[in-house]
Design an enzyme around this catalytic site. Sequence first.
Site, short mmCIF file in Angstrom:
data_model
loop_
_atom_site.label_atom_id
_atom_site.label_comp_id
_atom_site.label_asym_id
_atom_site.label_seq_id
_atom_site.Cartn_x
_atom_site.Cartn_y
_atom_site.Cartn_z
N ASN A 1 32.35 60.42 -4.16
CA ASN A 1 31.88 59.53 -4.00
C ASN A 1 30.60 59.76 -4.49
OD1 ASN A 1 30.95 57.18 -2.91
ND2 ASN A 1 31.20 57.91 -0.81
N ASP A 2 29.59 60.41 -4.13
CA ASP A 2 28.24 60.59 -4.70
C ASP A 2 28.33 60.79 -6.23
OD1 ASP A 2 27.24 60.45 -2.07
OD2 ASP A 2 27.47 62.41 -1.93
N VAL A 3 29.16 61.54 -6.62
CA VAL A 3 29.05 61.74 -8.17
C VAL A 3 29.27 60.51 -9.02
CG1 VAL A 3 29.57 64.17 -7.89
CG2 VAL A 3 31.28 62.75 -8.23
N VAL A 4 30.07 59.58 -8.47
CA VAL A 4 30.32 58.39 -9.12
C VAL A 4 29.42 57.07 -8.81
CG1 VAL A 4 32.50 59.05 -9.78
CG2 VAL A 4 32.14 57.74 -7.59
N ALA B 1 26.22 63.05 0.71
CA ALA B 1 24.76 62.78 0.69
C ALA B 1 24.52 61.81 1.68
CB ALA B 1 24.24 62.26 -0.71
#
Lengths: 106, 457
Positions: free
Chosen positions: B383-386, B424
């Site tokens: 999630n956070d990395v995209v 996050a």
Amino acid sequence: MDGMALLTVTVLAVFVGFEVVSKVSSTLHTPLMSGANAIHGIILVGAIIVAGQATEPLVLAVALLAVVLATANLVGGFVVTDRMLHMFHARKDVARTGAAQKADGK
Amino acid sequence: MSVLDPAWTSLLYLAAAVCFILALRGLSSPRTARRGNLVGALGALIAVVTVFMSVRMGNIPLILGAITAGSAVAAPVARRVKMTQMPQLVALFNGVGGGAAALVALLELGHTDSPWVRLAIVFTLLVGAVSFAGSAVTFAKLQELMTTRPVVFPGLPVVMAVVLLAAVVCAVFVVEAGSPALAGLLLLLGLVAGALLVLPVGGADVPIVISLLNAFTGLAVAASGVVLGNVLLVVAGTLVGASGTILTRAMAAAMGRSVAGILFGAFRGGSTAGSTAVSERPVRSSSPEDVAVLLGYAQRVIIVPGYGLAVAQGQHTAAELAQALQARGVDVDFAIHPVAGRMPGHMNVLLAEANVPYESLKEMGDINPEFKTTDVALVVGANDVVNPAAKTSSGSPIYGMPILEVAQARQVVFLKRSMRPGFAGIENDLLYEPQTSLLFGDAKDSLAQVLGAVKAL
């Protein structure tokens, strides 16, 4: 060893520590961290010295606890790092045999 | 038992120290990494054998028993642990190392009158205890024994300041008078400080904290070397402290964060706190069959794995899906974000385990330009990395972190457990975009269903 010599060694070790890991790729961050983690398990040497000189039962008990903890850090650290790296290694072997087979096919 | 000549002891310790340096250097390159680790283990073996021969000591059977016990617990756990649980195991080993250093220092207090040695003792006690408690909290977070969200309460900075102040006062008294009771109190204060240090750290930043605590333990071990007058402990501890610091900074840089920001962000008021609220905006949810059609008739698919894949143990199913698609002539690659998962390189290890070929794992810099020409980006448990918020919203806690540009793909499919925000704790606007569809469920189950549907096409 006297204080100045110890300080000299410490400062040199700081620079060696900075230098040896300065160019590591992000893929290896985890194994490197894990390997460094195993290395500080060498506190086992300190725990053994303290336990070997202990005379009171309470001191001995605490020192032996320190030996157990330090051994867990040292042994577990190296084993888990080896397992992580084994996966990288296995993958490379697969890739290599795959390439070799392709080459054979040609 | 005869005692080894001090010169021989020094030479053997030197050999061990050289082994450790070679180990760290070997671990910095993929080709030599495994050998490097073995060289490190050899150094440790030399050092342990040497210490038994070089100091006149008693209790040897008990010490050997303790070493056996420690190995008997740690080695099988290290050998059997699942790849997903590796980060918490490293945290645990790090913590017990710090604890051992603190105990050694505590016991040496009675053996010295020098204030300088007492200073080193105080340092070891405090840093070792911080590392132990911090690692314990990290372990609990990663093992999900407690919430992975930042734990903050009003007055946390004040409590932290009081604890640190008390620790300093305590430390001064220990250095002056060497009171064992106060040293015990210092140990307790160190434990509290360690817990307070890690509690406010948000889940996504935990890997960096493990690395930082690793460096802390290194420093504690170095200080304990000063206490015992043992050069090997000084060198090995300092090496780990220094390399750990560099590594921590490299990891933080890969996430576009500063180490200080990670540690104190939550103190300053909710930078990593994010929102717990689940948005009411509509999303397009999809069925496994729909996803299979999208994937099966695409020309180019990029799979983006994240922690969800690791938790669900879905790496083998993901590898099978990639193979099934390739068999249909689809061009499939895996896009690896440097900090996807709970440790940098976590995804590489995981997918390597599932025998995904090395050439299919693409690093962020190489794959990002290819999303423009990609038909479907399949995001599995990431999630956070995209999250485009890292590029667009300057107020976001992940602002500045480099991301995988999945938003540029023609279609984006998310396999997610729920609409809860990622680690996050920030909402991902990409989920609400028209080209995005979602398939809810455990990553492994969803992948298996999609795989079944692809095979049935």
